[in-house]
Scaffold this motif. Sequence first.
Motif: not given
Length: 292
Positions: A55-75
């Motif tokens: 429940d804490a997932y935020e679809p607009d947040e990305v990791s420090g590297s910028g490589l991942v973060g949005k995948e959960g929201g896209l799916m």
Amino acid sequence: MSYQSVEEAYARCNKDGIEFWKAIQLEDMDENGITEEDSWKRMKGMWQAMLTGIDAYEPDEVSGSGLVGKEGGLMEAYQKKGDTLCGDYMAKVMTNALKMGCNNACMKRIVAAPTAGACGVLPAVLVTYYREYGIPEEKMIEAMYVAAGIGQIIANRAYLAGASGGCQAEIGSGSGMAAAAICYIKGGTMEQLGHACAMALKNLMGLVCDPVGGLVEVPCVKRNVGGAVNALAAADMALAGIVSQIPVDQVIDAMKEVGDKMDVSLKETGFGGVAATPTADEVVKRLGLELK
């Protein structure tokens, strides 16, 4: 001392006339010198952390590297369109696996079960089923004991760390744990739990650990999806009466042998597999990462 084999846990179940999960809880109590109430409270805490983690997932947040973060929201957005190849339920499992993997990369609270890199497998399988079918929380906590027991035995006989045994030890073990746990929830026998775990482990045996830049992001986050889907497939096979012709303890031993023979570059160094591709090299340079 915790169980050294699944067969040893089976023996206690048969001797005392108890379920697999209870045998694991009793061992937890003995090993840590705690009461049944304290053991249950700790396991419930981990279960609830999985719930709040998704429940804490935020679809607009990305990791420090910028490589991942949005995948959960896209799916999740894709799942809500109602036209997925794997069906709505499986799409929700995939979504939750991605959310937890992204949470880990974004430094959010996760349950490392069995590791941080494989933190999405178990909650994707268990939390999704819990919320979809309204299973009593007590049953889910019992399933957590099943998963924990399998994970402890794998740790005793083989590896859980990618640096020691490759990603088969992380995603593979997580998948085996989840397969046994969901098989229990679906009413599988003690033996079917073992078959489910064995088949899940065999399907991912030899999986290397090759994080780009040494970060637990690529391909780690998406591998949580593979582990979760594999767990469900293995559990369904076991529940259908399909057996692993190789006993689960021997499969775990085989996994250790494969891990021992795996080249060091394929065990969490960032120097092998997809981590050694030209694009990965570009990512490492762009981020200013220094791998040794």
